[in-house]
Design a protein around this motif. Structure first.
Motif, PDB file in Angstrom:
ATOM      1  N   ALA A 305       1.275  -1.187  -0.047  1.00 36.45           N
ATOM      2  CA  ALA A 305      -0.010   0.206   0.139  1.00 36.45           C
ATOM      3  C   ALA A 305       0.361   1.365   0.108  1.00 36.45           C
ATOM      4  O   ALA A 305       0.811   2.540  -0.896  1.00 36.45           O
ATOM      5  CB  ALA A 305      -0.822   0.298   1.077  1.00 36.45           C
ATOM      6  N   ALA A 306       1.679   1.175   0.924  1.00 38.07           N
ATOM      7  CA  ALA A 306       2.683   2.330   0.507  1.00 38.07           C
ATOM      8  C   ALA A 306       3.648   3.032  -0.309  1.00 38.07           C
ATOM      9  O   ALA A 306       3.516   4.096  -0.550  1.00 38.07           O
ATOM     10  CB  ALA A 306       3.696   2.251   1.854  1.00 38.07           C
ATOM     11  N   THR A 307       4.045   1.746  -1.492  1.00 40.20           N
ATOM     12  CA  THR A 307       4.258   1.370  -2.653  1.00 40.20           C
ATOM     13  C   THR A 307       3.326   2.014  -3.432  1.00 40.20           C
ATOM     14  O   THR A 307       4.014   3.207  -4.565  1.00 40.20           O
ATOM     15  CB  THR A 307       4.898   0.002  -2.829  1.00 40.20           C
ATOM     16  OG1 THR A 307       5.978  -0.031  -1.878  1.00 40.20           O
ATOM     17  CG2 THR A 307       5.906   0.869  -4.536  1.00 40.20           C
ATOM     18  N   ALA A 308       2.055   2.076  -3.768  1.00 37.78           N
ATOM     19  CA  ALA A 308       1.238   2.357  -4.057  1.00 37.78           C
ATOM     20  C   ALA A 308       0.715   3.824  -4.137  1.00 37.78           C
ATOM     21  O   ALA A 308       0.340   4.769  -5.504  1.00 37.78           O
ATOM     22  CB  ALA A 308      -0.312   1.358  -4.596  1.00 37.78           C
ATOM     23  N   PHE A 309       0.770   3.660  -2.763  1.00 37.40           N
ATOM     24  CA  PHE A 309       0.519   4.972  -2.963  1.00 37.40           C
ATOM     25  C   PHE A 309       1.808   6.283  -3.423  1.00 37.40           C
ATOM     26  O   PHE A 309       1.308   7.253  -3.389  1.00 37.40           O
ATOM     27  CB  PHE A 309       0.615   5.571  -1.449  1.00 37.40           C
ATOM     28  CG  PHE A 309       0.251   6.946  -1.203  1.00 37.40           C
ATOM     29  CD1 PHE A 309      -0.615   7.811  -0.866  1.00 37.40           C
ATOM     30  CD2 PHE A 309       1.224   7.761   0.151  1.00 37.40           C
ATOM     31  CE1 PHE A 309      -0.806   9.356  -0.392  1.00 37.40           C
ATOM     32  CE2 PHE A 309       1.450   9.272   0.451  1.00 37.40           C
ATOM     33  CZ  PHE A 309       0.079  10.032  -0.124  1.00 37.40           C
ATOM     34  N   ALA A 312       1.508   6.254  -6.902  1.00 38.68           N
ATOM     35  CA  ALA A 312       0.491   6.746  -7.503  1.00 38.68           C
ATOM     36  C   ALA A 312       0.482   8.864  -7.652  1.00 38.68           C
ATOM     37  O   ALA A 312      -0.077   9.319  -8.624  1.00 38.68           O
ATOM     38  CB  ALA A 312      -0.855   6.748  -6.567  1.00 38.68           C
ATOM     39  N   LEU A 313       0.889   9.341  -6.323  1.00 40.46           N
ATOM     40  CA  LEU A 313       1.375  10.521  -6.310  1.00 40.46           C
ATOM     41  C   LEU A 313       2.776  11.069  -7.297  1.00 40.46           C
ATOM     42  O   LEU A 313       2.809  11.929  -7.527  1.00 40.46           O
ATOM     43  CB  LEU A 313       2.008  10.403  -4.810  1.00 40.46           C
ATOM     44  CG  LEU A 313       2.095  12.417  -4.271  1.00 40.46           C
ATOM     45  CD1 LEU A 313       0.316  12.713  -3.720  1.00 40.46           C
ATOM     46  CD2 LEU A 313       2.391  11.931  -3.113  1.00 40.46           C
ATOM     47  N   GLY A 314       3.739  10.133  -7.314  1.00 40.37           N
ATOM     48  CA  GLY A 314       4.381  10.800  -8.214  1.00 40.37           C
ATOM     49  C   GLY A 314       4.157  11.006  -9.369  1.00 40.37           C
ATOM     50  O   GLY A 314       4.838  11.695 -10.531  1.00 40.37           O
ATOM     51  N   GLY A 366      -0.128   1.103  -7.661  1.00 34.06           N
ATOM     52  CA  GLY A 366      -0.356   2.734  -8.050  1.00 34.06           C
ATOM     53  C   GLY A 366      -0.253   3.620  -9.719  1.00 34.06           C
ATOM     54  O   GLY A 366      -1.036   4.447  -9.657  1.00 34.06           O
ATOM     55  N   LEU A 367       0.034   2.655 -10.556  1.00 37.16           N
ATOM     56  CA  LEU A 367      -0.125   2.694 -11.994  1.00 37.16           C
ATOM     57  C   LEU A 367      -1.773   2.547 -12.604  1.00 37.16           C
ATOM     58  O   LEU A 367      -2.184   3.468 -13.104  1.00 37.16           O
ATOM     59  CB  LEU A 367       1.037   2.036 -12.528  1.00 37.16           C
ATOM     60  CG  LEU A 367       2.099   2.150 -13.008  1.00 37.16           C
ATOM     61  CD1 LEU A 367       3.017   0.694 -13.384  1.00 37.16           C
ATOM     62  CD2 LEU A 367       2.456   3.181 -13.140  1.00 37.16           C
ATOM     63  N   ILE A 478      -7.262   3.633  -3.832  1.00 39.93           N
ATOM     64  CA  ILE A 478      -6.157   2.344  -3.632  1.00 39.93           C
ATOM     65  C   ILE A 478      -6.889   1.786  -2.825  1.00 39.93           C
ATOM     66  O   ILE A 478      -5.956   0.466  -3.030  1.00 39.93           O
ATOM     67  CB  ILE A 478      -5.191   2.763  -2.875  1.00 39.93           C
ATOM     68  CG1 ILE A 478      -4.361   3.713  -4.132  1.00 39.93           C
ATOM     69  CG2 ILE A 478      -4.218   1.812  -3.011  1.00 39.93           C
ATOM     70  CD1 ILE A 478      -2.907   4.894  -3.729  1.00 39.93           C
ATOM     71  N   ALA A 479      -8.065   1.909  -1.844  1.00 37.91           N
ATOM     72  CA  ALA A 479      -7.954   1.187  -0.979  1.00 37.91           C
ATOM     73  C   ALA A 479      -8.700  -0.523  -1.146  1.00 37.91           C
ATOM     74  O   ALA A 479      -9.031  -1.421  -0.113  1.00 37.91           O
ATOM     75  CB  ALA A 479      -8.723   1.681   0.336  1.00 37.91           C
TER      76      ALA A 479
END
Length: 480
Positions: A305-309, A312-314, A366-367, A478-479
């Motif tokens: 989840a942290a990587t996805a966040f 997605a943000l980047g 994230g993508l 994402i959740a």
């Protein structure tokens, strides 16, 4: 600062209901021991929440269009808080599962109202900023859920993961009832809610999930399995007939002729099944086989989840330069690949065996998720955008619920060995394999079926209610 009070109230509620999707996973072993519940009961504690969300999202959106989204949000908030209290006090598994279903009802009414409330409260740049904050809160809920669940369970017991909702709900309720959330009253949608369609879809989703879950302990030939699966098929036929005949359907079935939209619906369903459903059984392995504490188990699965966040943000601002099927489809291929990497788990593995797969899966999530909803809205006519958003959110929640049911059956059929570590490894291998192949299939499907939208909905991803009484458009998250 006063203008952001409505956003704070909405984000508090959204954070609470989305955290409850993942916060339960790491507390399952403690719940099972305390309530003396079976493996099937554990599945239902997680699954009934997602199932209720999936079954009621579209009909709750219709109620919101008629009764007002602010009123519906308040009702959902109160119901969610009350159900959380019952969960915390539950003396047995049956009470807990029933209260989790009530949580799902409250969550569905809140989820269908949040974006309509934001769209009504803000305009122009403020609206864009508000949805940016709302999306970040959704991603944070996914990342924080397992860790928060582990921390609370370790320090205060599993009942505290539900009690923590009460002060959050109280603050959100006070802000909403105060001066913070004075929104313009939208034009009411006339006509009756498609009650027959809603009932048929609810029966279909519930019967299908029940049959799949029970197949793990009773076998596919059992009456306990065959009857609900047959009922699900009949309910689906009834739903289709009703939707073709009713004047204001929950889902206009003509939308399914759109190859891109149908591809996104199936892709969203398979994505949630591939990326998130196996986490329930991963958490059980971490605690029951490896002996990790709930907090350590939460930390072990949080890299995804942290990587996805972060991804997605980047990448969110640059993804619009590409055809939308690329980030979604490639993201799904990453999800499939990452989940297949989890098959490295063996009877001698520690928690670190999860890390490569979790990181790769997180990149895929994230993508794919930031573009998924906007692409779905852009693939249909603007006046159908609200209905499209409800359908996609429903398909994703249903994918999560069905994924837990199917993977649970697979786990039970293969989890055998001379030790807990060996049994869990034997059960998890086909679970990860199935989920991984599902992700790859979803990626290929999206890459081949979805095309760049030709409507203007992508430029306005927040849709208002459609003339057909559909829920207001919802930004992706994402959740789930």
């Amino acid at each position: 600062m006063r203008k952001w009070i409505p956003l704070a109230a909405i984000c508090l509620g959204a954070f609470m209901l989305l955290v409850d999707v993942s916060i339960v996973n790491v507390a399952l072993p403690k719940m099972s021991a305390d309530l003396n519940s079976s493996f099937t009961s554990l599945q239902w504690v997680v699954d009934i929440y997602a199932l209720t969300l999936a079954a009621l999202l579209m009909v709750c959106g219709s109620f919101g269009d008629r009764l007002g989204h602010r009123r519906l949000y308040l009702c959902g908030l109160v119901l969610f808080a009350a159900a959380s209290l019952v969960c915390a006090l539950a003396p047995d598994a049956a009470t807990l599962i029933t209260a989790r279903a009530a949580q799902g009802v409250g969550g569905a009414t809140m989820m269908t109202s949040t974006t309509a409330l934001i769209a009504g409260a803000y305009q122009g740049r403020d609206r864009g900023a508000a949805f940016g904050v709302w999306g970040a809160v959704n991603g944070a809920a996914a990342a924080i859920g397992p860790v928060l669940g582990g921390l609370l369970t370790d320090q205060f017991g599993w009942r505290s993961i539900f009690l923590v909702n009460l002060p959050i709900a109280a603050v959100a309720l006070a802000m909403t009832l105060g001066k913070g959330l004075r929104l313009p009253r939208p034009h009411a949608v006339e006509g009756r809610v498609d009650a027959a369609g809603a009932l048929a879809f609810t029966v279909f989703a519930a019967a299908l999930t029940y049959g799949l879950i029970e197949s793990g302990s009773h076998g596919w030939g059992s009456t306990v399995v065959q009857v609900p699966l047959s009922g699900a098929a009949a309910a689906l036929i009834v739903f289709a007939v009703v939707e073709l005949r009713v004047r204001r359907p929950l889902l206009d079935l003509s939308l399914l002729r759109n190859r891109s939209f149908t591809g996104l619906l199936v892709g969203g369903l398979l994505m949630n099944a591939a990326a998130f459903a196996e986490l329930t059984y991963t958490s059980l392995w971490l605690q029951q086989a490896l002996g990790l504490s709930p907090l350590d188990a939460g930390l072990a699965v949080s890299p995804m989840a942290a990587t996805a966040f972060v991804v997605a943000l980047g990448t969110g601002r640059s993804l619009h330069r590409f055809p939308p099927q690329l980030p979604i489809g490639v993201g799904l291929l990453f999800i499939g690949t990452g989940t297949l990497l989890l098959t490295a788990v063996s009877a001698t593995s520690g928690w670190s065996a999860l890390l490569p797969g979790m990181l790769v899966t997180g990149v895929g999530v994230g993508l794919s998720t930031p573009t998924l909803m906007a692409t779905a809205l852009g693939s249909v006519a603007p006046q159908r955008a609200g209905m499209a958003s409800g359908a996609l959110n429903t398909s994703r929640q249903l994918g999560y619920a069905l994924g837990i049911a199917v993977l649970g059956t697979i786990f039970q059929q293969h989890a055998h060995g001379h030790s807990a570590r060996a049994a869990f490894a034997a059960g998890l291998h086909p679970v990860f394999l199935t989920a991984g192949v599902t992700g790859l299939v979803a990626g290929v499907l999206v890459l081949t079926a979805v095309r760049r939208p030709h409507t203007t909905a992508l430029a306005h991803p927040v849709a208002t209610s459609s003339a057909a009484g559909a829920p207001a458009g919802q930004a992706d998250n994402i959740a789930r």
